[in-house]
Design a protein around this motif. Structure first.
Motif, PDB file in Angstrom:
ATOM      1  N   LYS A 151      12.309   3.635   0.138  1.00 30.80           N
ATOM      2  CA  LYS A 151      11.843   4.918   0.728  1.00 30.80           C
ATOM      3  C   LYS A 151      12.858   6.080   0.843  1.00 30.80           C
ATOM      4  O   LYS A 151      14.002   5.916   1.624  1.00 30.80           O
ATOM      5  N   THR A 185       9.337   7.285  -3.161  1.00 33.07           N
ATOM      6  CA  THR A 185       9.769   5.903  -3.217  1.00 33.07           C
ATOM      7  C   THR A 185       9.997   5.147  -4.434  1.00 33.07           C
ATOM      8  O   THR A 185       9.360   5.351  -5.369  1.00 33.07           O
ATOM      9  N   LYS A 196       2.899  -4.861   1.547  1.00 37.72           N
ATOM     10  CA  LYS A 196       3.619  -3.875   1.834  1.00 37.72           C
ATOM     11  C   LYS A 196       4.098  -3.304   0.240  1.00 37.72           C
ATOM     12  O   LYS A 196       4.650  -2.085   0.338  1.00 37.72           O
ATOM     13  N   PRO A 224       2.687   1.813  -0.464  1.00 33.53           N
ATOM     14  CA  PRO A 224       2.987   3.025  -0.710  1.00 33.53           C
ATOM     15  C   PRO A 224       2.449   3.625  -1.797  1.00 33.53           C
ATOM     16  O   PRO A 224       2.387   5.044  -1.803  1.00 33.53           O
ATOM     17  N   GLU A 283       2.291   3.116   4.637  1.00 34.45           N
ATOM     18  CA  GLU A 283       3.326   2.187   4.799  1.00 34.45           C
ATOM     19  C   GLU A 283       3.119   1.581   6.512  1.00 34.45           C
ATOM     20  O   GLU A 283       3.310   0.503   6.567  1.00 34.45           O
TER      21      GLU A 283
END
Length: 385
Positions: free
Chosen positions: A50, A55, A207, A211, A216
């Motif tokens: 990130k 990202t 995870k 994003p 997140e």
């Protein structure tokens, strides 16, 4: 020069100046990177970096033995016009949050549901395989459209649906349909959650999804709860005074496929405090053996898990009379994750287990050490009928 002409000239100069500055900003905007290190603890197949403005997700293992990695830049929609990224540095650039996407594996469904993003799904290949009640409701009302099969996705339908991305699943990079989709300008994002070899590694792929939806923090919270639940169950299993011996798998066309000692299922058995007969093997997938070899080594195993796709003792006996020679058959200690199905026949285990390994572990503990979890209701593993 009249006042009106002067005003017009100044407006033109102002417009050209702003336009020029926007162009320069788009080409040379300062991009700050390496702000936050990846917080991936268990998963080996991807990393998340990130940065201040965007990202970067890199997928290292999209399929077993993959020699190529995929790097995706995720840029907030409000910043997209002001950031210029070198297209040759990334496999795809995706504007976030994503509002419309197609997914290609049932393992993608639970993470999106947990994140509250089921309604972002517009297409799926083989919708009958979907078991989630909430996702099935979206299939039934036409919100999730049938796309055919993963290897032969109907690209015309995808183009009509206009998803912002396709979450791809593949055993290699030869899917022609994906290439057609990419050529149309729709990014294909490879997801390798199925390649992970540990229970918590698979679960941590939530995870990976987060994003794309700028969620997140929510994914971190969900995973932390799953991790805590899994480790508590693992600690509970250590209290067992005995370690039952376990046989896995079953015959398919005269070959008995057992679970390799380095596979994720073997890890479940280890964490459930089982004596898995083939725990010493190095394979992380299945191992093909003859019926005779399995009988010689596991005839007296206390527990038998997943006898191929058989769901009853009568079915197992009809498939091969030698099955009766196993102690677990005679004592009715056979359990399968292929019994519990969704409304249209999809196996719930294959959809949800990778995202909820804590429930899988608790199921196995209840089978091996029932006194540790009295009155437990299984989620996946059911006794043969």
């Amino acid at each position: 020069m009249t006042l009106q002409q002067l005003s017009t000239l100044l407006c033109s100069v102002f417009f050209l100046t702003i336009l020029g500055s926007c162009g320069k900003k788009n080409k040379s905007a300062h991009i700050e990177q390496n702000n936050t290190p990846s917080n991936i603890q268990y998963a080996k197949g991807f990393t998340v970096q990130k940065n201040k403005d965007f990202t970067v997700i890199e997928v290292h293992s999209a399929w077993p033995g993959a020699e190529v990695s995929f790097k995706y830049a995720l840029v907030p929609k409000e910043k997209l016009a002001f950031i210029s990224l070198p297209s040759d540095a990334y496999t795809a650039i995706v504007a976030t949050p994503v509002e419309r996407l197609a997914v290609t594996s049932t393992t993608h469904i639970p993470s999106l549901e947990a994140l509250g993003e089921l309604e972002a799904i517009v297409g799926f290949p083989g919708t009958d395989h979907i078991s989630s009640t909430n996702a099935r409701a979206l299939v039934d009302n036409g919100s999730i459209v049938e796309l055919g099969s993963n290897e032969n996705i109907n690209t015309e339908i995808i183009l009509e649906l206009k998803p912002e991305m396709v979450m791809g699943f593949g055993i290699n990079d030869t899917n022609k349909a994906y290439k057609t989709v990419e050529q149309s300008g729709i990014p294909v994002i490879y997801n390798g959650d199925w390649v992970e070899q540990t229970p918590l590694g698979k679960a941590e792929w939530i995870k990976f999804f987060a994003p794309f939806f700028q969620k997140e923090a929510k994914a971190d919270s969900i995973f932390s709860q799953i991790e805590k639940s899994y480790n508590e169950a693992k600690s509970l299993a250590k209290k067992a005074k005995q370690k039952p011996t376990v046989l896995t798998g079953g015959l398919y066309k005269d070959v008995w496929y057992i679970t390799g000692g380095k596979s994720w299922m073997a890890q479940f058995l280890k964490d459930a405090n089982a004596d898995y007969i083939w725990s010493h093997t190095d394979e992380n997938g299945s191992i093909g053996m003859s019926l005779e070899s399995v009988l010689e080594k596991a005839q007296n195993a206390d527990i038998w898990l997943n006898p191929s796709m058989h769901t009853s003792y009568a079915e197992l006996k009809n498939a091969n009379a030698h099955h009766e020679q196993f102690k677990a058959f005679r004592e009715k200690k056979i359990y399968s994750n292929a019994i519990k199905k969704g409304a249209t026949g999809g196996l719930i285990f294959y959809e949800l287990a990778s995202q909820r390994p804590d429930l899988v572990l608790k199921d196995i503990i209840s089978i091996l050490h029932p006194t540790l979890v009295p009155d437990y209701e299984p989620h996946f593993f059911m006794p043969l009928q």
